[in-house]
Design a protein around this motif. Structure first.
Motif, PDB file in Angstrom:
ATOM      1  N   GLY A  65       0.802  -1.220   0.000  1.00  0.00           N
ATOM      2  CA  GLY A  65       0.000   0.000   0.000  1.00  0.00           C
ATOM      3  C   GLY A  65       0.828   1.259   0.000  1.00  0.00           C
ATOM      4  O   GLY A  65       0.277   2.370  -0.011  1.00  0.00           O
ATOM      5  N   MET A  66       2.158   1.126   0.023  1.00  0.00           N
ATOM      6  CA  MET A  66       3.047   2.302   0.002  1.00  0.00           C
ATOM      7  C   MET A  66       4.080   2.153  -1.098  1.00  0.00           C
ATOM      8  O   MET A  66       5.247   2.520  -0.939  1.00  0.00           O
ATOM      9  N   ILE A  67       3.666   1.593  -2.204  1.00  0.00           N
ATOM     10  CA  ILE A  67       4.566   1.366  -3.331  1.00  0.00           C
ATOM     11  C   ILE A  67       4.136   2.259  -4.497  1.00  0.00           C
ATOM     12  O   ILE A  67       2.969   2.249  -4.906  1.00  0.00           O
ATOM     13  N   ASP A  68       5.077   3.057  -4.992  1.00  0.00           N
ATOM     14  CA  ASP A  68       4.847   3.950  -6.136  1.00  0.00           C
ATOM     15  C   ASP A  68       3.631   4.846  -5.922  1.00  0.00           C
ATOM     16  O   ASP A  68       2.769   5.001  -6.800  1.00  0.00           O
ATOM     17  N   LEU A  69       3.588   5.448  -4.731  1.00  0.00           N
ATOM     18  CA  LEU A  69       2.532   6.421  -4.461  1.00  0.00           C
ATOM     19  C   LEU A  69       2.874   7.750  -5.144  1.00  0.00           C
ATOM     20  O   LEU A  69       4.044   8.079  -5.358  1.00  0.00           O
ATOM     21  N   GLN A  70       1.830   8.517  -5.453  1.00  0.00           N
ATOM     22  CA  GLN A  70       2.026   9.809  -6.114  1.00  0.00           C
ATOM     23  C   GLN A  70       2.521  10.825  -5.085  1.00  0.00           C
ATOM     24  O   GLN A  70       1.951  10.957  -3.995  1.00  0.00           O
ATOM     25  N   ARG A  71       3.547  11.525  -5.442  1.00  0.00           N
ATOM     26  CA  ARG A  71       4.174  12.494  -4.536  1.00  0.00           C
ATOM     27  C   ARG A  71       3.594  13.888  -4.762  1.00  0.00           C
ATOM     28  O   ARG A  71       3.300  14.276  -5.902  1.00  0.00           O
ATOM     29  N   VAL A 107      11.889   6.154  -0.727  1.00  0.00           N
ATOM     30  CA  VAL A 107      12.678   6.056  -1.961  1.00  0.00           C
ATOM     31  C   VAL A 107      11.893   6.729  -3.085  1.00  0.00           C
ATOM     32  O   VAL A 107      10.758   6.338  -3.381  1.00  0.00           O
ATOM     33  N   LEU A 108      12.520   7.736  -3.712  1.00  0.00           N
ATOM     34  CA  LEU A 108      11.880   8.457  -4.814  1.00  0.00           C
ATOM     35  C   LEU A 108      12.155   7.753  -6.136  1.00  0.00           C
ATOM     36  O   LEU A 108      13.191   7.101  -6.317  1.00  0.00           O
ATOM     37  N   ALA A 109      11.181   7.889  -7.060  1.00  0.00           N
ATOM     38  CA  ALA A 109      11.339   7.205  -8.347  1.00  0.00           C
ATOM     39  C   ALA A 109      10.400   7.807  -9.373  1.00  0.00           C
ATOM     40  O   ALA A 109       9.491   8.583  -9.058  1.00  0.00           O
ATOM     41  N   SER A 110      10.656   7.452 -10.619  1.00  0.00           N
ATOM     42  CA  SER A 110       9.708   7.654 -11.711  1.00  0.00           C
ATOM     43  C   SER A 110       9.539   6.293 -12.364  1.00  0.00           C
ATOM     44  O   SER A 110      10.002   5.282 -11.844  1.00  0.00           O
ATOM     45  N   LEU A 111       8.899   6.264 -13.505  1.00  0.00           N
ATOM     46  CA  LEU A 111       8.689   4.971 -14.149  1.00  0.00           C
ATOM     47  C   LEU A 111       9.994   4.337 -14.595  1.00  0.00           C
ATOM     48  O   LEU A 111      10.080   3.112 -14.725  1.00  0.00           O
ATOM     49  N   ILE A 165      13.333   5.788 -13.475  1.00  0.00           N
ATOM     50  CA  ILE A 165      14.471   6.274 -12.681  1.00  0.00           C
ATOM     51  C   ILE A 165      14.228   5.948 -11.218  1.00  0.00           C
ATOM     52  O   ILE A 165      13.122   6.129 -10.707  1.00  0.00           O
ATOM     53  N   LEU A 166      15.275   5.477 -10.540  1.00  0.00           N
ATOM     54  CA  LEU A 166      15.210   5.192  -9.109  1.00  0.00           C
ATOM     55  C   LEU A 166      16.271   6.020  -8.412  1.00  0.00           C
ATOM     56  O   LEU A 166      17.467   5.916  -8.720  1.00  0.00           O
ATOM     57  N   CYS A 167      15.851   6.843  -7.475  1.00  0.00           N
ATOM     58  CA  CYS A 167      16.790   7.677  -6.726  1.00  0.00           C
ATOM     59  C   CYS A 167      17.619   6.794  -5.798  1.00  0.00           C
ATOM     60  O   CYS A 167      17.084   5.932  -5.088  1.00  0.00           O
ATOM     61  N   SER A 175      14.766  15.577  -7.229  1.00  0.00           N
ATOM     62  CA  SER A 175      13.776  16.494  -6.654  1.00  0.00           C
ATOM     63  C   SER A 175      12.440  16.476  -7.381  1.00  0.00           C
ATOM     64  O   SER A 175      11.401  16.758  -6.774  1.00  0.00           O
ATOM     65  N   GLN A 176      12.436  16.161  -8.673  1.00  0.00           N
ATOM     66  CA  GLN A 176      11.183  16.204  -9.426  1.00  0.00           C
ATOM     67  C   GLN A 176      10.604  14.807  -9.705  1.00  0.00           C
ATOM     68  O   GLN A 176       9.627  14.695 -10.457  1.00  0.00           O
ATOM     69  N   LEU A 177      11.187  13.819  -9.120  1.00  0.00           N
ATOM     70  CA  LEU A 177      10.658  12.463  -9.330  1.00  0.00           C
ATOM     71  C   LEU A 177       9.269  12.365  -8.705  1.00  0.00           C
ATOM     72  O   LEU A 177       9.078  12.747  -7.539  1.00  0.00           O
ATOM     73  N   PRO A 178       8.253  11.838  -9.426  1.00  0.00           N
ATOM     74  CA  PRO A 178       6.855  11.972  -8.970  1.00  0.00           C
ATOM     75  C   PRO A 178       6.352  10.854  -8.050  1.00  0.00           C
ATOM     76  O   PRO A 178       5.262  10.982  -7.493  1.00  0.00           O
TER      77      PRO A 178
END
Length: 719
Positions: free
Chosen positions: A479-485, A512-516, A518-520, A551-554
């Motif tokens: 429930g906390m995976i790839d949530l919208q930031r 952990v920040l990420a996009s589709l 990119i993984l920070c 910083s802009q990873l969603p």
């Protein structure tokens, strides 16, 4: 199989080869309304309710077929009362306890007051008599004629049938529901013109009570199962037939010979059946000082299906129990402890047959899940239990417990895998995982808070539930995976939070920040947790500097970190606990016994008391919970997991029916089984189950049946 009453007869070469062949079967009967069936000798009688008739399957024919009418293009139809839906036949016992057959099959219909009497000999197969009761018939049973000396006329059969209160609204009250005793002269006598005498009231029930099942015992006794109008109460009684010539006065309820209700947990019973004499074990002549011979005398136990209506299908009023007809106590199983109810894995029992000396295929698994036994064995008394979910459960009625097709004791195995579920080598994973039950005892039972024994630690077979678990290192919270930031508050992250502390995000965990794509690589450490405006959610705050490239990873994911880096999840991915590392931690699974190992009543000794070793039960009377713990090692990387399989060590015998279109057996409509019948003569490998859903009978070849699998090869449809 572990310590069961089973004699292995023939070993098979492999799982794809059966131990024997089944006879071909042919014949089309056009059945309509196959609600019940009964077996007499080598004939199976089945209802064709929509046509007000019975039809007869000839098991002696090769191939098996329904008996033909005078017109060989049609099957024989025996006209009986309207819409027959229940059958029984004469049941008796010889002096040696074996089955004593009788001449008749009986048919009745729900909501009717008539009973048809059908001659069961293949040279007759006609309705010989039709009785009409004074009220609606709710149950029936019949006793075979007594054996008389040569030269004397044959004795009559004895039909017992229960009726509801016969008094009309304005009639004089004569009492409530009752059991009638009806003598039925033999077929020759009826053909010669002999008239059956009037019935006699044998037994009177309590106010508001009715009979829903009966079965015959030796010694002129029968078992009667009743229920109150509410459906939530009832009795199971032994009634003695004293051969009365005058009806009982039903203004006063009759006294039973014995009340078996307590043995059935004082729950109403909706089906009862008993058994002939059964030899469980022969004496081993090589052990001259021990006599291993064991038997069940005819009618020693009565087996009953508890009435689920009594408590809305709750476990306490489901399943099959056996009760000692002499003591009224619940029967003990092979271990010597009171038996557990025999229940199907799902659904409700739809029938029950006890089969003496039945031949059944067994496939037993051992270490690693490999097959260690694939053979046909002779079971002294087999229980066959179809259920409404379409499965057929086989159990040892002689041992009064489920078969155990797992040669192992309760166990666990552990392997290491990476985030892609590929095996990794990190050494002996079993040393990093603890799956156990722990029990200790006071050294002085009178001082429960005083010194205690050393721990009794292990897994107690019969109480351990099967399961697959994963200890995921630095796992992501479900429930906390790839949530919208929310980029407007870059250091605040709103997430759902469980109510239980052991499943919550904590200070020190990682965001952990990420996009589709990119993984920070910089973890944002949770520095504080604040309530959110929405119930069930919290706001995670971080003081970690966010790199410009991130910083802009969603998207963001929250992972466990700190001194509790594992997330324990079940096979469905549900988070169970994070507190599984370190002394005093661990996730506990509640347990309860559902199976008794053979050595269940044995004892063992524990040290730790000043007075010396203390003798304690080998299996605690109340099993402790199973506790799961794990310890990390430095070589683990994020997403690695210990995959732990917990095995109960118990595998019951449940056979499925392959109703798929590609099975080749054309069993698509054989989804809802009904009553079951099998020979009582011993040595059989066949059973017959009525299927209302298919308007047919399913022949089950027990010697070809595969446990815990869908079956087609062992099954032949007869319709």
């Amino acid at each position: 199989m572990k310590r069961a009453t089973l004699t292995v007869l023939v070993a098979c070469a492999g799982l794809t080869v059966g131990c024997s062949d089944t006879q071909a079967t042919t014949g089309f009967a056009g059945l309509s309304g196959t609600y019940d069936l009964t077996l007499v000798g080598d004939l199976v009688f089945v209802t064709s309710s929509d046509r007000d008739e019975l039809q007869v399957l000839d098991l002696a024919a090769n191939p098996k077929q329904f008996i033909s009418a005078p017109n060989p293009l049609q099957t024989l139809a025996i006209p009986v009362l309207d819409r027959p839906d229940s059958l029984t036949h004469d049941v008796g016992f010889k002096a040696d306890g074996s089955e004593l057959p009788g001449p008749y099959v009986y048919a009745r219909s729900a909501g009717a007051s008539q009973i048809s009497v059908v001659a069961a000999a293949r040279e007759r197969l006609v309705q010989m008599q039709r009785f009409t009761g004074r009220s609606l018939v709710t149950a029936f049973a019949a006793r075979s004629p007594d054996v008389r000396p040569e030269g004397e006329p044959p004795a009559p059969s004895v039909l017992y049938y229960a009726i509801q209160d016969p008094d009309a609204l304005l009639d004089t009250d004569t009492g409530g529901a009752r059991i009638e005793r009806q003598l039925v002269p033999g077929p020759e006598a009826l053909e010669a013109g002999e008239v059956a005498p009037p019935s006699v009231t044998l037994f009177c029930l309590q106010v508001g009570e009715s009979v829903q099942a009966m079965t015959v015992l030796p010694g002129n006794q029968l078992v009667v199962a009743t229920r109150q109008a509410s459906g939530q109460a009832g009795r199971t009684l032994v009634v003695t037939d004293t051969n009365p010539t005058v009806s009982a006065d039903c203004l006063t309820p009759s006294a039973a010979t014995r009340d078996l209700s307590a043995g059935f947990d004082n729950t109403p019973v909706r089906f009862v059946v008993s058994h002939p004499r059964v030899v469980l074990r022969q004496d081993d002549p090589s052990t001259t000082t021990v006599n291993e011979f064991a038997e069940m005398l005819a009618g020693q136990f009565v087996y009953g299906i508890k009435d689920e209506v009594a408590c809305g299908g709750a476990p306490e009023c489901t399943g099959v129990l056996a009760v000692d007809t002499a003591t009224g106590l619940r029967a003990v199983d092979l271990s010597g402890a009171p038996m557990f109810p025999i229940r199907p894995p799902d659904g409700l029992p739809t029938g029950l047959a006890l089969v003496p000396s039945a031949n059944l295929q067994f496939i037993v698994i051992g270490e690693g899940g490999t097959v260690v036994t694939n053979a046909v064995g002779s079971v002294p008394l087999l229980g066959v239990l179809p259920s409404s979910n379409g499965t057929i459960t086989m159990f040892s009625a002689g041992d009064r417990r489920h078969f155990d097709l797992d040669a192992r004791k309760a166990f666990f195995t552990a392997v290491a895998r990476n985030a892609s579920e590929e095996a990794i080598d990190i050494g002996n994973v079993a040393t990093l995982v603890d799956v156990s039950q722990t029990q200790s005892y006071p050294c002085d039972p009178a001082n429960p808070t005083g010194p205690r024994t050393d721990d009794q630690k292990g897994l107690f077979e019969g109480s351990v539930p099967d399961g697959i678990f994963r200890f995921v290192y630095q796992g992501a919270f479900p429930g906390m995976i790839d949530l919208q930031r929310d980029l407007s508050t870059p250091t605040t992250f709103e997430v759902p939070q469980a109510a239980e502390a052991s499943r919550q995000v904590r200070v020190g965990d990682a965001i952990v920040l990420a996009s589709l794509d990119i993984l920070c690589t910089t973890d944002l450490i949770v520095s504080s947790i604040q309530p959110a405006a929405e119930a069930g959610k919290v706001r995670l705050e971080t003081l970690t500097a966010i790199p410009e490239s991130c910083s802009q990873l969603p998207l963001f994911t929250v992972r466990a970190l700190g001194d509790q880096p594992f997330l324990l999840v079940d096979q469905n991915g549900t988070l169970l606990s994070r507190d599984v590392t370190g002394v005093g931690s661990g996730y506990e699974i509640p347990t309860a016994y559902s199976f008794h190992p053979t050595d269940f009543l044995s004892t063992t000794s524990l040290l730790g008391c000043a007075s010396g070793a203390l003798t304690v039960p080998l299996y605690p009377s109340t099993p402790p919970p199973v506790r799961l713990r794990a310890e990390p090692i430095q070589s683990l990387t994020r997403g690695d997991r210990y995959v732990v399989t917990v095995g109960s060590g118990v595998a019951t015998y449940v056979a499925g029916v392959d109703t798929s279109n590609n099975s080749g057996a054309a069993l698509q409509f054989y989804t809802l089984p009904g009553p079951v019948a099998a020979s009582q003569a011993g040595g059989t490998g066949l059973a017959y189950i009525a299927y209302p859903s298919a308007d047919g009978i399913l022949q089950v070849n027990l010697e070809l049946l595969f446990p815990n699998a869908l079956n087609a090869q062992a099954l032949v449809r007869l319709d």
